[in-house]
Design an enzyme around this catalytic site. Sequence first.
Site, PDB file in Angstrom:
ATOM      1  N   ASP A 178       0.862  -1.174   0.000  1.00 10.97           N
ATOM      2  CA  ASP A 178       0.000   0.000   0.000  1.00 10.97           C
ATOM      3  C   ASP A 178       0.906   1.234   0.000  1.00 10.97           C
ATOM      4  O   ASP A 178       1.851   1.294   0.800  1.00 10.97           O
ATOM      5  CB  ASP A 178      -0.833  -0.026   1.300  1.00 10.97           C
ATOM      6  CG  ASP A 178      -2.258   0.420   1.093  1.00 10.97           C
ATOM      7  OD1 ASP A 178      -2.440   1.488   0.507  1.00 10.97           O
ATOM      8  OD2 ASP A 178      -3.169  -0.297   1.538  1.00 10.97           O
ATOM      9  N   ASP A 186      -3.061   4.540  -2.368  1.00  6.67           N
ATOM     10  CA  ASP A 186      -4.149   4.945  -1.478  1.00  6.67           C
ATOM     11  C   ASP A 186      -4.656   6.350  -1.811  1.00  6.67           C
ATOM     12  O   ASP A 186      -3.858   7.291  -1.933  1.00  6.67           O
ATOM     13  CB  ASP A 186      -3.612   4.932  -0.038  1.00  6.67           C
ATOM     14  CG  ASP A 186      -4.655   5.310   0.981  1.00  6.67           C
ATOM     15  OD1 ASP A 186      -5.575   4.520   1.190  1.00  6.67           O
ATOM     16  OD2 ASP A 186      -4.551   6.421   1.555  1.00  6.67           O
ATOM     17  N   GLU A 204      -6.676   3.368  -5.649  1.00  6.69           N
ATOM     18  CA  GLU A 204      -7.993   3.322  -5.014  1.00  6.69           C
ATOM     19  C   GLU A 204      -8.895   4.355  -5.692  1.00  6.69           C
ATOM     20  O   GLU A 204      -8.535   5.527  -5.789  1.00  6.69           O
ATOM     21  CB  GLU A 204      -7.839   3.673  -3.532  1.00  6.69           C
ATOM     22  CG  GLU A 204      -9.152   3.633  -2.789  1.00  6.69           C
ATOM     23  CD  GLU A 204      -9.050   4.188  -1.370  1.00  6.69           C
ATOM     24  OE1 GLU A 204      -9.856   3.764  -0.542  1.00  6.69           O
ATOM     25  OE2 GLU A 204      -8.180   5.031  -1.106  1.00  6.69           O
ATOM     26  N   HIS A 227     -10.695  -3.443   3.681  1.00  5.23           N
ATOM     27  CA  HIS A 227     -10.553  -3.027   5.079  1.00  5.23           C
ATOM     28  C   HIS A 227     -11.389  -1.791   5.414  1.00  5.23           C
ATOM     29  O   HIS A 227     -11.413  -1.374   6.570  1.00  5.23           O
ATOM     30  CB  HIS A 227      -9.076  -2.746   5.354  1.00  5.23           C
ATOM     31  CG  HIS A 227      -8.586  -1.574   4.548  1.00  5.23           C
ATOM     32  ND1 HIS A 227      -8.479  -1.609   3.170  1.00  5.23           N
ATOM     33  CD2 HIS A 227      -8.231  -0.320   4.915  1.00  5.23           C
ATOM     34  CE1 HIS A 227      -8.079  -0.442   2.732  1.00  5.23           C
ATOM     35  NE2 HIS A 227      -7.918   0.358   3.770  1.00  5.23           N
ATOM     36  N   ASP A 228     -12.008  -1.166   4.419  1.00  5.87           N
ATOM     37  CA  ASP A 228     -12.842   0.012   4.670  1.00  5.87           C
ATOM     38  C   ASP A 228     -14.330  -0.310   4.662  1.00  5.87           C
ATOM     39  O   ASP A 228     -15.172   0.603   4.660  1.00  5.87           O
ATOM     40  CB  ASP A 228     -12.573   1.089   3.601  1.00  5.87           C
ATOM     41  CG  ASP A 228     -11.182   1.683   3.719  1.00  5.87           C
ATOM     42  OD1 ASP A 228     -10.641   1.733   4.839  1.00  5.87           O
ATOM     43  OD2 ASP A 228     -10.633   2.092   2.682  1.00  5.87           O
TER      44      ASP A 228
END
Length: 588
Positions: free
Chosen positions: A135, A237, A291, A357-358
Amino acid sequence: MRITLLSAFSIIIVLVFACKSRTKENKDTGSAKFDNIPGRKWWKEAIVYQLYPRSFKDSDGDGIGDLQGIISKLDYLKSLGIDAVWLNPIYSSPNDDNGYDVSDYQNIMKDFGTMEDFDALLKGLHERNIKLVMDLVVNHSSDEHEWFKQSRSSRTSPYRNYYHWWNAERGKPAPRYSLFDVNHDAWMYDSTTNAYYLHYFSRKQPDLNWENPQLRKEVYDIMKFWADKGIDGFRLDAFQFVSKDTTFPAFPKNYEKNFILYYAMGKNLHSYLKEMNQEVFSKYDMMSVAEGAGNSFEDAHNLVDADRKELDMAYAFEGVDLGNPKGYDLLQFKEVYSRWDSAFAEKGWLSMFLANHDQARMVSRFGNDDPAFRDASAKMLNTFILTMRGTPYCYNGDELAMTNIGFDKIEDYRDVPTLNEYQYQKKTGGNMQDFMEKIKNNCRDNGRTPFQWDATANAGFSAGTPWIKINPNYTSLNAAAQEKDTNSVLNYFRSIVQLRKENPVLIHGKYTLLDKDNPKVYAYTRELNGEKWIVLLNFSKDVVVFNFNKYISTDKSLILSNYSNAPKTAGASVSLQPYQAVIYDLKQ
Ligand code: GLC
């Protein structure tokens, strides 16, 4: 009654005879099946497993997952059959946002271990033919990063322009919405230099100034540092937000209701990506994904069409955003995924995912986490992700059907935007009951509870007190139990992973939606080089008859189902059990 019936079937999964012989046959002829497929790339054919390190496995008893913990589970990762791991941030960080606030991009977070641990992890993954995608969090850094400390120290610091500052004598800048701030205000006043700095996320995540070539060079050097270590890709990200109009004009009223329209795809984004590609990606065999994919197909294509030399694949949210434990419209779901597939059928490449994870847990949002239907619906959803075109991203724990924990008390939450929003709602007289209900279902902490390894204390995750509560259902829902059960979600996951890996029709094949107005069944075909398969997914808890007549007249022989009693061939129609997934080969 239905539940009794279901438990009688025990929602079992088998690879039926036909499938067994097929898999063997595919293994033998596997490589030939992949011949003559244009545009092959490893990252198109890879199955990515997203691993959230804080919650995966704790090796030293501090209650926080770590790199040695992951190393101890490398054989588990291998056993899944996945090809790449996307690891959420592991860099030094004060952890305001679980590592998405980086204070040193070339070091490892103390909670997670050391650089030696990282090197051992990378080696262990590569020895098992698993690639590593890191990431990269460079829309912002931590306010504890040395750059920011220097930047805030004086208006004349050489680091001043690494961030966005607005001198207070100019008055307050035009409003910017912060996703994480306790007042929703993205401008934070700093008395040291009598100026405001910009933070789209928390106050401890100041936005970096990509207009500054010096900053961009620092980022490319950081990327090369990791690339030279041998990592295999980056997930960027919040990257669609990096290019900003640094005159900070006022946005129209209510812009915050659709802030992506104003924040994403700033005018220099593509030139930054081209530069990054030239400086970094073009020099290594790496995959790249950012993302978010902007506001339109055109935006998404402009990020990933190969001839533009920017990124490899788009990661778009329109589908995953539909998920809702209270129900969502399958017709809309089908429409969204079909529309994206058709927009990328000729050019570009997509990511396929239903969780990360969000998000709250996949089975709770898109399936049915009632124990009567949980396993069947999780298998069905995994079938969806792994039979669509686009690179599958499987979020850790979804191979077990891990569910939402659904905290009732604010004290149990750890997520910074949730805690800040709680304060905001309280301050502004919000309806706290509604708020608590909303976060119970949707908060991303639901997807971050520790991985459920076994039925021992703390689910075998840690010998200490976990940083966030463990879902109490771990005593029955855990990897060890599923390991032993041939019909478990875990073992089904392994089967469907193998099926995809051995059959390019599932990776590269043309996708066609069938029976688009069917409110309960998602049906589609995949076609490649004379092979044609049909995937039927019952998204409901009802028994549904699917009628082939209108669509398919050829023989249908069973490849895979999540129910043991699926008929090996099908005639004019097939009866689908609750959340049944079934794949047939349509003999031409
Ligand atoms: C991305 C991450 C999220 C993080 C945010 C700020 O959306 O996926 O976890 O909180 O960026 O870095």
